[in-house]
Design an enzyme around this catalytic site. Structure first.
Site, short mmCIF file in Angstrom:
data_model
loop_
_atom_site.label_atom_id
_atom_site.label_comp_id
_atom_site.label_asym_id
_atom_site.label_seq_id
_atom_site.Cartn_x
_atom_site.Cartn_y
_atom_site.Cartn_z
CD GLU A 163 -2.49 -0.54 2.89
OE1 GLU A 163 -2.56 0.73 3.45
OE2 GLU A 163 -3.17 -1.38 3.41
CG ASP A 209 -3.31 8.22 8.76
OD1 ASP A 209 -3.16 6.61 8.64
OD2 ASP A 209 -3.41 8.53 7.59
#
Ligand SMILES: Cc1ncc(COP(=O)(O)O)c(C=O)c1O
Lengths: 267, 411
Positions: free
Chosen positions: A51, A62
């Site tokens: 990824e 995040d």
């Protein structure tokens, strides 16, 4: 539907009685060249799918490790072109590469143009953490046209109806968020992860990979016991960030990948 | 998104407005871009809110709080000297949200959302704040109703709005300074979302403006509509006619939507939103999203965004912490594109002129956010002349801003 590189990678792992290992790195971190070398080291050391994170100014999903890395990547001048170059380097080396991206950069680039350029870089598709099926617009059609995978997330809080709608749109695999939270390493695998995978499987025959908070070979082994894939991100980024030199960072990524590749074996 | 043939969309609240539709779309704007982890909570919120707004007990409880606790209806005051000396002789009326408890319009929305939090049996409320007014309002309502409260605030804003940090702490809230990015409102909102994803079981995220994923833009609008509903009546009974223009400042856009909404069907009334023009039109030097931005996705909604050529959110600048935000509520984007409202950029310097003018002519110290509306009214007033009638939403009072203003004026 032709079989994508991601599909092939999951099938190969299953045939070898292990979960697929999916590794995440943000493009351009700590710099473009080191990021590419780290991804290639990851691929050689046993990651089945990579990824590539497209750095975005507002990474809502995040935690501090990845948020800091993408912030530094953007400050270093990373652009979509650099992300696509990273993808091209990985796919040229024979490993499946997906782009993990918040929706606005794709929306701004133009969905059709992005799909075209990603496909011509050899990319396998997109993982879209803040795109809902409801707002997907042209993406399902355009991704089909370019034979790109569409990885959406399911969460522990997703009711059956949503899991059904999400998995119907997925292509390649389904990303099961192991816990309610943001990216970052955790001490143990969330107790809800296995149940979420089981519920997801009631709706799809696609592989289901578990991410968020998985960082050690032991955790990877545990997840491999109930899922088709294990996704590791922050643990890699943390090693790259902590390394005194780029060479040390790449070596640390390689070592962790090797250990995780052992971890994902079943039995 | 297929823009050529929009499907026939049913309004979510046919009794209130034709927009948004059931999934939060104001034309092409709004909607719901959120991590899957939040989708269940957002669906629950939409459902609870729909039930609550039809529940006479909820309505009565909110109305009581608005009246007895927040001091509604707020007054409309005529600003005679201000109009005569600074707005081209135009007649200027001020909707006095500065007189609402806690000193701004933010309390209207917070009381609604905190009652909803109780209704959903959640025990903790989080909020983002720029100027600190939304944070103070949230801390206040949580103290009143016995809920745990945490407020995310950019570190830069904790410095320039220090008074409000102290107020929040006094009221028992935890204030969490955010050190990411430009350390302002956008970054505080990012951090609040991260908290919410993790704690959504027992936490409600009380968004402070008409932004975010559905149902927030609609719900916050509904809670703020009271400003315009009251003001329309008040202006009519005071002057016997509708104003020529309604002027408000626009950060996320809640006070502006609040005062505009009741006037939207009144085609002859101009709706003028004043954005933060900062100290220039260069990227990064302002927060005038509708003036300089382009369509994008930020914080869960499709709307105008200040972004670079690759869709990265731009840094912003404004002298006012409450307007220092690179997005805007989707209903404003829709009002702009349909032409029903107009948006103007007001610079730091113009806003401070408006600030000084109101202080000196009316004895009212306005918030610097609201001063952008005052400066806008000075311009519109000069255009309209002495026959004109303007309603300005004075969204908040300026106690929090005296340090910034003293530094600006060197006094
Ligand atoms: C007094 C005042 N007015 C306006 C605003 C801007 O918010 P909105 O555009 O949502 O009204 C703020 C925000 O902090 C504020 O404190």
């Amino acid at each position: 539907m032709s079989s994508s590189a991601v599909t092939t990678a999951f099938a190969k792992a299953a045939a070898e009685n292990r979960a697929a290992l999916v590794g995440y790195l943000p493009a351009g971190f700590p710099d473009k060249d080191t990021g590419i070398k780290a991804a290639l080291a990851m691929a050689r050391a046993g990651a089945d799918v990579i990824e590539v994170g497209l750095p975005y100014s507002d990474p809502l999903m995040d935690g501090p490790v990845i948020a800091d890395a993408v912030y530094r990547s953007l400050k270093g001048g990373t652009r979509v072109k650099d992300v696509l170059d990273t993808v091209a380097a990985i796919s040229t080396a024979g490993t499946a590469a997906l782009v993990m991206t918040y929706w606005n950069p794709v929306d701004h680039y133009g969905v059709a143009a992005f799909a075209r350029d990603l496909a011509s870089a050899g990319g396998s598709g997109l993982i879209t953490p803040d795109l809902t099926p409801e707002e997907s617009g042209d993406w399902p059609r355009v991704s089909d046209e370019h034979d790109l995978d569409r990885v959406y997330l399911v969460a522990p809080s997703s009711p059956h109806a949503r899991i059904a709608a999400i998995t119907r749109l997925c292509r390649g695999f389904v990303y099961a968020a192991s816990l309610m939270g943001i990216t970052g390493t955790r001490d143990s695998v969330s107790a809800g992860a296995a149940g979420l995978v089981a519920r997801t499987r009631e709706h799809t025959t696609l592989p289901v990979a578990v991410g968020l908070g998985v960082s050690t070979p032991e955790q990877a082994h545990e997840v491999a016991g109930f899922a088709d894939g294990v996704i590791v991100g922050s643990a890699f980024v943390r090693r790259l960030a902590a390394a005194p030199t780029p060479q040390d960072g790449i070596a640390a990524v390689r070592e962790l990948t090797e250990a995780l590749a052992v971890g994902v074996r079943r039995g | 998104m297929d823009k050529t043939s929009p499907p026939a969309r049913r309004p979510a609240e046919p009794d209130i407005a034709p927009v948004p539709d059931g999934t939060g779309h104001f034309g092409e704007f709004g909607g719901l871009f959120a991590p899957e982890s939040l989708m269940a909570a957002l669906e629950q919120l939409a459902k609870e809110y729909e039930a609550a707004r039809h529940d006479p007990r909820f309505r009565a409880e909110l109305d009581d709080l608005l009246r007895d606790y927040a001091s509604r209806p707020t007054r409309v005051t005529e600003a005679k000297r201000f109009g005569a000396e600074h707005a081209g002789g135009c007649r200027v009326l001020l909707k006095r949200e500065d007189l609402a408890h806690t000193g701004s319009h933010k309390i209207n929305n917070v009381l609604g959302q905190v009652l909803l939090t109780k209704r959903m049996s959640k025990t903790r409320v989080i909020a983002e704040t720029g100027a600190g007014q939304h944070g103070v309002a949230t801390a206040t309502a949580c103290a009143l109703l016995g809920l745990e409260c945490a407020v995310y605030m950019g570190e830069e804003d904790t410095r320039r709005q220090a008074l409000n940090v102290s107020r929040m702490r006094m009221l028992g809230a935890e204030v969490i300074p955010v050190t990411a990015g430009t350390r302002t409102l956008k970054d505080a909102m990012n951090e609040a979302f991260r908290d919410w994803v993790t704690t959504v079981d027992y936490t409600h995220y009380c968004i402070g403006s008409v932004g975010g994923p559905h149902p927030f833009p609609m719900m916050v609008r509904d809670f703020q509509r009271i400003i315009g509903v009251e003001a329309r009546e008040q202006v009519l009974s005071l002057t016997g006619r509708l104003p020529d223009a309604v002027v408000a400042c626009v950060g996320g856009g809640s006070n502006a939507i609040g005062v505009f909404h009741a006037f939207i069907p009144d085609g002859g009334v101009r709706l003028v939103g004043c954005e933060a023009g900062g100290d220039g039109d260069a990227p990064g030097r302002n927060a005038a999203t509708l003036t300089y931005g382009s369509t994008g996705v930020l914080h869960g909604m499709r709307t105008y965004v200040l972004q670079d050529d690759e869709g990265q959110t731009l840094d912003t600048h404004s002298i006012s912490a409450g307007l220092d935000y690179p997005g805007v509520g989707p209903e404003h984007s829709w009002l702009k594109d349909t032409g029903r409202a107009e948006y103007r950029s007001v610079s730091d310097a113009e806003a401070m002129e408006g600030f000084a003018a109101l202080c000196r002519t009316e004895g009212i110290i306005p918030a610097i956010e609201s001063s952008h509306a005052l400066a806008g009214a000075m311009r519109v007033g000069r255009e309209l002349g002495p026959e004109g009638l303007i309603l300005v939403n004075l969204s908040g009072r300026g106690d929090k801003d005296v340090a910034t203003a003293s530094a600006w004026f060197g006094v």
